[in-house]
Scaffold this motif. Sequence first.
Motif, PDB file in Angstrom:
ATOM      1  N   SER A 130      -4.928  -9.000  -4.662  1.00 39.42           N
ATOM      2  CA  SER A 130      -4.534  -7.600  -4.493  1.00 39.42           C
ATOM      3  C   SER A 130      -3.563  -7.421  -3.333  1.00 39.42           C
ATOM      4  N   GLY A 131      -2.748  -8.445  -3.079  1.00 39.82           N
ATOM      5  CA  GLY A 131      -1.714  -8.320  -2.063  1.00 39.82           C
ATOM      6  C   GLY A 131      -0.524  -7.552  -2.596  1.00 39.82           C
ATOM      7  N   ASN A 132       0.450  -7.300  -1.732  1.00 37.51           N
ATOM      8  CA  ASN A 132       1.649  -6.584  -2.166  1.00 37.51           C
ATOM      9  C   ASN A 132       2.379  -7.320  -3.283  1.00 37.51           C
ATOM     10  N   GLY A 133       2.358  -8.678  -3.226  1.00 37.96           N
ATOM     11  CA  GLY A 133       3.005  -9.448  -4.279  1.00 37.96           C
ATOM     12  C   GLY A 133       2.351  -9.221  -5.626  1.00 37.96           C
ATOM     13  N   ALA A 134       1.012  -9.124  -5.639  1.00 38.21           N
ATOM     14  CA  ALA A 134       0.290  -8.875  -6.886  1.00 38.21           C
ATOM     15  C   ALA A 134       0.592  -7.483  -7.414  1.00 38.21           C
ATOM     16  N   PHE A 135       0.556  -6.486  -6.539  1.00 35.69           N
ATOM     17  CA  PHE A 135       0.852  -5.126  -6.977  1.00 35.69           C
ATOM     18  C   PHE A 135       2.303  -4.999  -7.440  1.00 35.69           C
ATOM     19  N   SER A 136       3.225  -5.651  -6.724  1.00 35.20           N
ATOM     20  CA  SER A 136       4.631  -5.603  -7.107  1.00 35.20           C
ATOM     21  C   SER A 136       4.850  -6.185  -8.498  1.00 35.20           C
ATOM     22  N   LEU A 137       4.203  -7.319  -8.761  1.00 33.55           N
ATOM     23  CA  LEU A 137       4.308  -7.948 -10.075  1.00 33.55           C
ATOM     24  C   LEU A 137       3.743  -7.030 -11.154  1.00 33.55           C
ATOM     25  N   ALA A 138       2.582  -6.430 -10.876  1.00 36.73           N
ATOM     26  CA  ALA A 138       1.944  -5.546 -11.851  1.00 36.73           C
ATOM     27  C   ALA A 138       2.781  -4.299 -12.111  1.00 36.73           C
ATOM     28  N   ILE A 139       3.363  -3.751 -11.052  1.00 35.37           N
ATOM     29  CA  ILE A 139       4.209  -2.561 -11.204  1.00 35.37           C
ATOM     30  C   ILE A 139       5.410  -2.869 -12.083  1.00 35.37           C
ATOM     31  N   ARG A 140       6.024  -4.016 -11.855  1.00 34.89           N
ATOM     32  CA  ARG A 140       7.201  -4.361 -12.660  1.00 34.89           C
ATOM     33  C   ARG A 140       6.822  -4.563 -14.120  1.00 34.89           C
ATOM     34  N   LEU A 141       5.643  -5.135 -14.366  1.00 42.98           N
ATOM     35  CA  LEU A 141       5.173  -5.276 -15.743  1.00 42.98           C
ATOM     36  C   LEU A 141       5.036  -3.916 -16.413  1.00 42.98           C
ATOM     37  N   LEU A 142       4.450  -2.955 -15.699  1.00 42.60           N
ATOM     38  CA  LEU A 142       4.238  -1.628 -16.268  1.00 42.60           C
ATOM     39  C   LEU A 142       5.541  -0.855 -16.412  1.00 42.60           C
ATOM     40  N   GLU A 143       6.525  -1.171 -15.603  1.00 42.38           N
ATOM     41  CA  GLU A 143       7.828  -0.530 -15.756  1.00 42.38           C
ATOM     42  C   GLU A 143       8.599  -1.127 -16.931  1.00 42.38           C
ATOM     43  N   LEU A 144       8.463  -2.433 -17.156  1.00 36.66           N
ATOM     44  CA  LEU A 144       9.128  -3.071 -18.296  1.00 36.66           C
ATOM     45  C   LEU A 144       8.460  -2.705 -19.615  1.00 36.66           C
ATOM     46  N   THR A 151      -4.612  -5.254 -15.434  1.00 30.30           N
ATOM     47  CA  THR A 151      -5.748  -5.128 -14.523  1.00 30.30           C
ATOM     48  C   THR A 151      -5.554  -6.041 -13.318  1.00 30.30           C
ATOM     49  N   ILE A 152      -5.686  -5.492 -12.133  1.00 30.00           N
ATOM     50  CA  ILE A 152      -5.673  -6.288 -10.903  1.00 30.00           C
ATOM     51  C   ILE A 152      -7.115  -6.513 -10.473  1.00 30.00           C
ATOM     52  N   ILE A 153      -7.446  -7.768 -10.146  1.00 30.89           N
ATOM     53  CA  ILE A 153      -8.802  -8.126  -9.765  1.00 30.89           C
ATOM     54  C   ILE A 153      -8.801  -8.673  -8.339  1.00 30.89           C
ATOM     55  N   GLU A 154      -9.417  -7.956  -7.424  1.00 27.85           N
ATOM     56  CA  GLU A 154      -9.593  -8.434  -6.055  1.00 27.85           C
ATOM     57  C   GLU A 154     -10.808  -9.346  -6.042  1.00 27.85           C
ATOM     58  N   THR A 155     -10.598 -10.614  -5.669  1.00 19.30           N
ATOM     59  CA  THR A 155     -11.650 -11.620  -5.829  1.00 19.30           C
ATOM     60  C   THR A 155     -12.399 -11.964  -4.552  1.00 19.30           C
ATOM     61  N   SER A 156     -11.859 -11.616  -3.371  1.00 19.71           N
ATOM     62  CA  SER A 156     -12.503 -12.078  -2.140  1.00 19.71           C
ATOM     63  C   SER A 156     -13.109 -10.955  -1.312  1.00 19.71           C
ATOM     64  N   GLY A 157     -12.368  -9.855  -1.162  1.00 21.39           N
ATOM     65  CA  GLY A 157     -12.874  -8.741  -0.363  1.00 21.39           C
ATOM     66  C   GLY A 157     -12.949  -9.030   1.125  1.00 21.39           C
ATOM     67  N   TYR A 164      -9.021  -4.076  -0.510  1.00 15.95           N
ATOM     68  CA  TYR A 164      -7.941  -4.867  -1.091  1.00 15.95           C
ATOM     69  C   TYR A 164      -6.947  -5.182   0.019  1.00 15.95           C
ATOM     70  N   SER A 165      -6.099  -6.189  -0.199  1.00 17.01           N
ATOM     71  CA  SER A 165      -5.285  -6.692   0.912  1.00 17.01           C
ATOM     72  C   SER A 165      -3.897  -6.077   0.995  1.00 17.01           C
ATOM     73  N   GLY A 166      -3.447  -5.433  -0.044  1.00 20.55           N
ATOM     74  CA  GLY A 166      -2.099  -4.869  -0.050  1.00 20.55           C
ATOM     75  C   GLY A 166      -2.042  -3.466   0.533  1.00 20.55           C
ATOM     76  N   TRP A 167      -0.853  -2.887   0.517  1.00 23.44           N
ATOM     77  CA  TRP A 167      -0.655  -1.531   1.022  1.00 23.44           C
ATOM     78  C   TRP A 167      -1.181  -0.506   0.029  1.00 23.44           C
ATOM     79  N   GLU A 168      -1.660   0.616   0.563  1.00 25.26           N
ATOM     80  CA  GLU A 168      -2.139   1.693  -0.299  1.00 25.26           C
ATOM     81  C   GLU A 168      -1.024   2.238  -1.182  1.00 25.26           C
ATOM     82  N   VAL A 169       0.204   2.284  -0.682  1.00 26.00           N
ATOM     83  CA  VAL A 169       1.298   2.834  -1.483  1.00 26.00           C
ATOM     84  C   VAL A 169       1.579   1.972  -2.716  1.00 26.00           C
ATOM     85  N   MET A 170       1.396   0.647  -2.582  1.00 32.95           N
ATOM     86  CA  MET A 170       1.606  -0.235  -3.726  1.00 32.95           C
ATOM     87  C   MET A 170       0.503  -0.025  -4.765  1.00 32.95           C
TER      88      MET A 170
END
Length: 645
Positions: A130-144, A151-157, A164-170
């Motif tokens: 759930s880092g910014n890289g994961a959210f960025s990838l997911a966002i681009r998928l949903l835009e395409l 579904t994003i799965i945070e596995t460690s907590g 989650y480890s990324g920014w709230e805005v992402m």
Amino acid sequence: MNLDFRASQFDVILAAGPNLPFWPARGAVTLSKLLTKHGLKVGWIGGEGLRAIGMVPKTPAGCIVLAEDSQKRVHRIESRAIVRFSRPAEIPMPFQGSTGSRVILGTKWNALGYEADWVRKKTPIAILGSGNGAFSLAIRLLELAPRSPVTIIETSGAWEGKRYSGWEVMKRRFESLGGRAIEGTPVALDESRGELTEFRVRDSRGVRIIEVSRVIAVGPFNTHEGYKEFPPGSLRFDLEQTSLKGSADDSAAHLAEESLSHLLGVKIIRALATDLGKSKTELERIHRRAKNTWKSLKNHLDSPFEFQYQGKFLSRPSTQVLHQHPGTPNLESDSRAVASIECIENISCRTCESACPEKAIRIDRGDTPSFLLQDLCTGCGACLDVCPASIPVLLQTNPQSSQAKLTLSWRTPDQKPARGDTLELRNRRGDSLGTGRVTESQLDRKRVTLEMGEHLIWEARAALVPKTAADAQVERTPWTDSEQFLASKTEIFINGEKRLVETGSTVSRALFKTGISRPGDQLDCTDGSCGRCEIEIDGIRKLACQTEIRKGMALKRDDAKSTGAYLCPCIGLTTETFLDKVRQSKISSPGLALEQTGCGSGICHGQLCVGNALALLREEGVAFARYVDWRFPWMDWKLDPGRRR
């Protein structure tokens, strides 16, 4: 200055570790400039012309690097210090099927996934991390491919007070487009050959089943510890490459690599430079600024924020927080179109501030916070164009009307709303709020302006083409049945079946883009460093990543299903077996644990397993955060005339 590697010694070697996404890394450029400016001789090893095979340590510090050039000649290069840039830590903790063909690493997806023929088919995809890289990838998928089940799965907590480890805005942008974020531990991924399969994930309520076609592992799965020096005082450093080439979507990754490179550079200069003189003050300034930047990257973990809702609308406390934020405008005193920049959480991003031509954005989260200087804002929308999370919007109210206008980023290339069209409005967490009418469509600027009820302009933050209209469009692979499509394809045979694959690509990449994944192609090493992608081509075993597609070639797939939870898939070592050996032998050092268990001794030399093995050893109290596996060689290589797998 060009130097002959066979005759030169260096103060510092910057070496590309196996299978980096690209070279030179952003940090390598930053580090090289700083070191050379202060009089140190720096050598680069990486890329197609010269690749590092491994390192032999010298006492008490420094090393001898062995490198191989394009003509397979081996070079012996001495250096007083070495910095190895390693690939991102994106290998998930083992679960059943984790090394199978359906699990794709994030670096591979970013290089190839968006170009795949099947990416717009809206098949369900799960993303681990759930880092910014994961959210960025997911966002681009949903835009395409809007409305895709992602579904994003945070596995460690393990993110301090945050879930989650990324920014709230992402996360906000991802959810506004219809994505779903959950917390859980992967249990098993079915390796059946159907289009869809079952992915079992354990959460607080038990084991849930998610239907997926692919699982993309991005991470992070552990906290980033910065650069590592092992043994301490050896001037042998390892630095993770966090930023991706050509990607502006994860500014935190860029800042992390640059700040760590500056911190490391100052440390090396202080250790090797003979006379710092006046540069001592400059180094202290660089060190202080880099340290503050590195610290600021974790501010969002210390003070997490999320909007709260009452039904589909923001709760009263969240509404108050929003309007008190210095990035939101006062619309009662302004009828112009004006920006609203709603980054409540304390993040390190300054992209919009740098892009604003009027200097109307000045971000200061100190005692007297500032963000948007409304009087200077002209509503040009430059901030909309550059924000990786599409957070800025333009708001415009009309005192004479109950209608208002909202300008949003529009980054869906296959859908082109026109003036007068109706779009579905979504709030910040993806709930439908009704519809808005397009009054202006600036697709060249990737933005649309919508008219809606004034009460919605503080709630709506995403727009989608209505489902009925989207379904009416012909969903097909681009260029299908066209001359352009056929010209880009080459006919080959896979297990006797005729298939069309991408022209001018390697076998491994062509198969992936066609929708055929193999366990051996997981790392997507363009240099053959992992040696796992062998496939029978015209009756001869060859590396798929090193063999170009040609017309009429015959491939024989014999990749077996990966059903076990392998820690080291190259030698079939499971997590349970690894830990049993460590506990029974009462091993007290990470190096000895790796040697005695055989972990990292397979054909990929630890690229798939050593990171997770060290994480397991830390949990057992054996390894420590700064340990680096320097074992020779770093990749599959033999000092054998003419033969290399």
